[in-house]
Design an enzyme around this catalytic site. Structure first.
Site, PDB file in Angstrom:
ATOM      1  N   ASP A  67       0.865  -1.185   0.000  1.00  0.00           N
ATOM      2  CA  ASP A  67       0.000   0.000   0.000  1.00  0.00           C
ATOM      3  C   ASP A  67       0.898   1.231   0.000  1.00  0.00           C
ATOM      4  O   ASP A  67       1.540   1.552   1.004  1.00  0.00           O
ATOM      5  CB  ASP A  67      -0.916  -0.014   1.234  1.00  0.00           C
ATOM      6  CG  ASP A  67      -1.886   1.157   1.210  1.00  0.00           C
ATOM      7  OD1 ASP A  67      -1.774   2.021   0.308  1.00  0.00           O
ATOM      8  OD2 ASP A  67      -2.756   1.215   2.101  1.00  0.00           O
ATOM      9  N   ASP A  70       1.073   3.946   2.611  1.00  0.00           N
ATOM     10  CA  ASP A  70       1.703   3.640   3.898  1.00  0.00           C
ATOM     11  C   ASP A  70       3.229   3.757   3.710  1.00  0.00           C
ATOM     12  O   ASP A  70       3.868   2.866   3.130  1.00  0.00           O
ATOM     13  CB  ASP A  70       1.281   2.218   4.305  1.00  0.00           C
ATOM     14  CG  ASP A  70       1.888   1.773   5.630  1.00  0.00           C
ATOM     15  OD1 ASP A  70       2.894   2.370   6.071  1.00  0.00           O
ATOM     16  OD2 ASP A  70       1.360   0.806   6.198  1.00  0.00           O
ATOM     17  N   ASN A  91       3.240   4.515 -11.560  1.00  0.00           N
ATOM     18  CA  ASN A  91       1.930   4.763 -12.191  1.00  0.00           C
ATOM     19  C   ASN A  91       0.805   4.955 -11.174  1.00  0.00           C
ATOM     20  O   ASN A  91      -0.196   5.603 -11.470  1.00  0.00           O
ATOM     21  CB  ASN A  91       1.623   3.555 -13.098  1.00  0.00           C
ATOM     22  CG  ASN A  91       0.184   3.528 -13.552  1.00  0.00           C
ATOM     23  OD1 ASN A  91      -0.197   4.246 -14.476  1.00  0.00           O
ATOM     24  ND2 ASN A  91      -0.644   2.723 -12.893  1.00  0.00           N
ATOM     25  N   LYS A 124      14.181   7.664  -5.311  1.00  0.00           N
ATOM     26  CA  LYS A 124      15.406   7.835  -4.514  1.00  0.00           C
ATOM     27  C   LYS A 124      16.131   6.486  -4.358  1.00  0.00           C
ATOM     28  O   LYS A 124      17.330   6.369  -4.630  1.00  0.00           O
ATOM     29  CB  LYS A 124      15.026   8.428  -3.144  1.00  0.00           C
ATOM     30  CG  LYS A 124      16.140   8.525  -2.132  1.00  0.00           C
ATOM     31  CD  LYS A 124      17.099   9.650  -2.470  1.00  0.00           C
ATOM     32  CE  LYS A 124      18.253   9.699  -1.481  1.00  0.00           C
ATOM     33  NZ  LYS A 124      19.433  10.326  -2.069  1.00  0.00           N
ATOM     34  N   TYR A 156      -5.056  16.647  -6.481  1.00  0.00           N
ATOM     35  CA  TYR A 156      -4.507  15.611  -7.372  1.00  0.00           C
ATOM     36  C   TYR A 156      -3.722  16.275  -8.517  1.00  0.00           C
ATOM     37  O   TYR A 156      -2.581  15.898  -8.817  1.00  0.00           O
ATOM     38  CB  TYR A 156      -5.655  14.750  -7.919  1.00  0.00           C
ATOM     39  CG  TYR A 156      -5.317  13.974  -9.170  1.00  0.00           C
ATOM     40  CD1 TYR A 156      -4.631  12.768  -9.095  1.00  0.00           C
ATOM     41  CD2 TYR A 156      -5.681  14.451 -10.439  1.00  0.00           C
ATOM     42  CE1 TYR A 156      -4.317  12.057 -10.255  1.00  0.00           C
ATOM     43  CE2 TYR A 156      -5.368  13.746 -11.590  1.00  0.00           C
ATOM     44  CZ  TYR A 156      -4.691  12.552 -11.489  1.00  0.00           C
ATOM     45  OH  TYR A 156      -4.361  11.856 -12.618  1.00  0.00           O
ATOM     46  N   LYS A 160       0.305  16.141  -9.756  1.00  0.00           N
ATOM     47  CA  LYS A 160       0.756  15.763 -11.097  1.00  0.00           C
ATOM     48  C   LYS A 160       1.730  16.822 -11.630  1.00  0.00           C
ATOM     49  O   LYS A 160       2.707  16.493 -12.303  1.00  0.00           O
ATOM     50  CB  LYS A 160      -0.449  15.570 -12.022  1.00  0.00           C
ATOM     51  CG  LYS A 160      -1.297  14.367 -11.653  1.00  0.00           C
ATOM     52  CD  LYS A 160      -0.592  13.061 -11.946  1.00  0.00           C
ATOM     53  CE  LYS A 160      -0.773  11.989 -10.943  1.00  0.00           C
ATOM     54  NZ  LYS A 160      -0.096  10.726 -11.245  1.00  0.00           N
TER      55      LYS A 160
HETATM   56  N1  NAP Z   1      -7.155   7.505 -16.383  1.00  0.00           N
HETATM   57  C1  NAP Z   1      -6.930   8.732 -16.821  1.00  0.00           C
HETATM   58  O1  NAP Z   1      -7.782   9.349 -17.494  1.00  0.00           O
HETATM   59  C2  NAP Z   1      -5.615   9.400 -16.549  1.00  0.00           C
HETATM   60  C3  NAP Z   1      -5.310  10.598 -17.198  1.00  0.00           C
HETATM   61  C4  NAP Z   1      -4.073  11.205 -16.969  1.00  0.00           C
HETATM   62  C5  NAP Z   1      -3.163  10.613 -16.118  1.00  0.00           C
HETATM   63  N2  NAP Z   1      -3.483   9.443 -15.490  1.00  0.00           N
HETATM   64  C6  NAP Z   1      -2.499   8.863 -14.590  1.00  0.00           C
HETATM   65  O2  NAP Z   1      -2.261   7.531 -14.983  1.00  0.00           O
HETATM   66  C7  NAP Z   1      -2.002   6.720 -13.839  1.00  0.00           C
HETATM   67  C8  NAP Z   1      -2.928   5.526 -13.832  1.00  0.00           C
HETATM   68  O3  NAP Z   1      -4.258   5.940 -13.862  1.00  0.00           O
HETATM   69  P1  NAP Z   1      -5.421   4.869 -13.940  1.00  0.00           P
HETATM   70  O4  NAP Z   1      -6.609   5.608 -14.409  1.00  0.00           O
HETATM   71  O5  NAP Z   1      -4.951   3.626 -14.647  1.00  0.00           O
HETATM   72  O6  NAP Z   1      -5.645   4.536 -12.399  1.00  0.00           O
HETATM   73  P2  NAP Z   1      -6.503   3.366 -11.758  1.00  0.00           P
HETATM   74  O7  NAP Z   1      -7.374   2.738 -12.819  1.00  0.00           O
HETATM   75  O8  NAP Z   1      -7.154   3.961 -10.576  1.00  0.00           O
HETATM   76  O9  NAP Z   1      -5.351   2.338 -11.337  1.00  0.00           O
HETATM   77  C9  NAP Z   1      -4.409   2.725 -10.434  1.00  0.00           C
HETATM   78  C10 NAP Z   1      -3.414   1.589 -10.150  1.00  0.00           C
HETATM   79  O10 NAP Z   1      -2.677   2.018  -9.029  1.00  0.00           O
HETATM   80  C11 NAP Z   1      -2.835   1.096  -7.958  1.00  0.00           C
HETATM   81  N3  NAP Z   1      -2.941   1.829  -6.700  1.00  0.00           N
HETATM   82  C12 NAP Z   1      -3.802   2.807  -6.377  1.00  0.00           C
HETATM   83  N4  NAP Z   1      -3.608   3.182  -5.103  1.00  0.00           N
HETATM   84  C13 NAP Z   1      -2.583   2.427  -4.611  1.00  0.00           C
HETATM   85  C14 NAP Z   1      -1.939   2.341  -3.363  1.00  0.00           C
HETATM   86  N5  NAP Z   1      -2.323   3.076  -2.317  1.00  0.00           N
HETATM   87  N6  NAP Z   1      -0.928   1.446  -3.216  1.00  0.00           N
HETATM   88  C15 NAP Z   1      -0.559   0.665  -4.249  1.00  0.00           C
HETATM   89  N7  NAP Z   1      -1.132   0.703  -5.458  1.00  0.00           N
HETATM   90  C16 NAP Z   1      -2.142   1.572  -5.637  1.00  0.00           C
HETATM   91  C17 NAP Z   1      -4.131   0.327  -8.266  1.00  0.00           C
HETATM   92  O11 NAP Z   1      -4.061  -0.999  -7.754  1.00  0.00           O
HETATM   93  P3  NAP Z   1      -4.736  -1.523  -6.394  1.00  0.00           P
HETATM   94  O12 NAP Z   1      -6.101  -0.917  -6.329  1.00  0.00           O
HETATM   95  O13 NAP Z   1      -4.720  -3.015  -6.559  1.00  0.00           O
HETATM   96  O14 NAP Z   1      -3.825  -1.067  -5.298  1.00  0.00           O
HETATM   97  C18 NAP Z   1      -4.081   0.279  -9.789  1.00  0.00           C
HETATM   98  O15 NAP Z   1      -3.264  -0.792 -10.218  1.00  0.00           O
HETATM   99  C19 NAP Z   1      -2.160   7.633 -12.635  1.00  0.00           C
HETATM  100  O16 NAP Z   1      -0.894   8.097 -12.224  1.00  0.00           O
HETATM  101  C20 NAP Z   1      -2.985   8.795 -13.154  1.00  0.00           C
HETATM  102  O17 NAP Z   1      -2.701   9.986 -12.468  1.00  0.00           O
HETATM  103  C21 NAP Z   1      -4.674   8.824 -15.682  1.00  0.00           C
END
Ligand code: NAP
Length: 260
Positions: A67, A70, A91, A124, A156, A160
């Site tokens: 997590d 944490d 990511n 790091k 958020y 970014k």
């Molecule tokens: N989707 C968009 O439209 C968009 C646009 C621009 C940028 N982004 C960026 O692209 C990246 C991915 O976005 P996404 O839409 O694919 O996100 P997502 O569907 O919410 O997936 C996020 C991933 O991160 C993991 N995660 C989330 N919180 C976590 C935590 N506390 N500890 C460990 N793992 C964690 C989740 O897995 P678990 O739940 O299993 O932990 C999942 O594998 C992000 O950095 C986001 O800012 C997304």
């Protein structure tokens, strides 16, 4: 493909790999022949994907439930890591939708920990090993929402912006050590996270996760920032260089106000 594996392999670490864009990054790396260290909270999802990619791409994988909200758990994970990843893809993100007045202090802390402390701790620890090896790569996922103030996702979006600026600074600092750093400033991407939050209509320029992952990895080593997709490149240019700042912020709000 072989050059990529030589420069950034044999192991890559993807943080937030259990679905969406993180899973797309991991599969794109497996296709390039890199072994994978996968982290997210849901171990069963990681293990199911890992089994599929091991069979399909003949690579090795290791999956860890971590997590990233944490800090102690993140430190412990890094301390026990025995293989040295040549590539980090950070990511994972926490992106609650809501006006600042409605977010709790614990939401704010979690946004800052997952989106800011997480990349800092992993970059790091892993860059220190990359410096010893004289090569490596770091990809920080950023977003076009971080190019100007973005109402309803203000905190958020600010994290970014942090990731973009951090990547630019590290790109310059670490290039002399043979390490390529890049921020990927993506527009909307079809992922479970975005599908849950979006309005009925997709934002213009919405892309598939696989395409964002490919374009980002192909840009690694070519500069500090990539904006995947032509429409998103135009949007960033318009918002950042042409329009007055106040207008850019109001236009962004028209896109974000219907997120829920
Ligand atoms: N989707 C968009 O439209 C968009 C646009 C621009 C940028 N982004 C960026 O692209 C990246 C991915 O976005 P996404 O839409 O694919 O996100 P997502 O569907 O919410 O997936 C996020 C991933 O991160 C993991 N995660 C989330 N919180 C976590 C935590 N506390 N500890 C460990 N793992 C964690 C989740 O897995 P678990 O739940 O299993 O932990 C999942 O594998 C992000 O950095 C986001 O800012 C997304």
């Amino acid at each position: 493909m072989d050059d990529f594996k030589t420069k950034y392999g044999p192991w890559a670490l993807v943080a937030g790999a259990s679905e969406g864009l993180g899973a797309a990054f991991a599969e794109a790396l497996a296709r390039r022949g890199l072994n994978l260290i996968l982290i997210a909270r849901r171990l069963s999802k990681l293990e199911a994907l890992a089994a599929e990619w091991q069979a399909k791409y003949r690579i090795e994988t290791r999956s860890y439930p971590v997590d990233l909200a944490d800090i102690e758990a993140t430190r412990q994970f890094l301390a026990q890591l025995d293989s040295v990843p040549g590539l980090l893809v950070y990511n994972a993100a926490f992106a609650p939708i809501g006006y600042f007045k409605d977010l709790s202090e614990s939401d704010l802390q979690k946004i800052a920990t997952v989106n800011v402390m997480g990349p800092l701790l992993l970059a790091k620890a892993l860059s220190a090993k990359m410096i010893e090896r004289g090569k490596g790569g770091i990809v920080l996922m950023s977003s076009l929402s971080g190019s100007q103030g973005s109402a309803k996702i203000a905190t958020y979006a600010a994290t970014k912006a942090f990731n973009t600026i951090l990547a630019e600074g590290l790109w310059h600092e670490l290039r002399g050590n043979g390490i390529d750093v890049i921020a990927s400033c993506a527009g909307a991407i079809r992922t479970p996270g975005y599908e849950k939050a979006k309005d009925v209509r997709e934002a213009p320029g919405t892309m598939d996760a696989a395409s964002v992952a490919e374009k980002t990895l192909n840009a690694l080593g070519k500069g500090p920032v990539v904006v995947p997709g032509r429409m998103n490149q135009f949007f960033r240019f318009l918002m950042g260089r042409i329009l007055p700042r106040k207008l850019a912020i109001s236009i962004m709000e028209k896109n974000t106000k219907n997120l829920s």
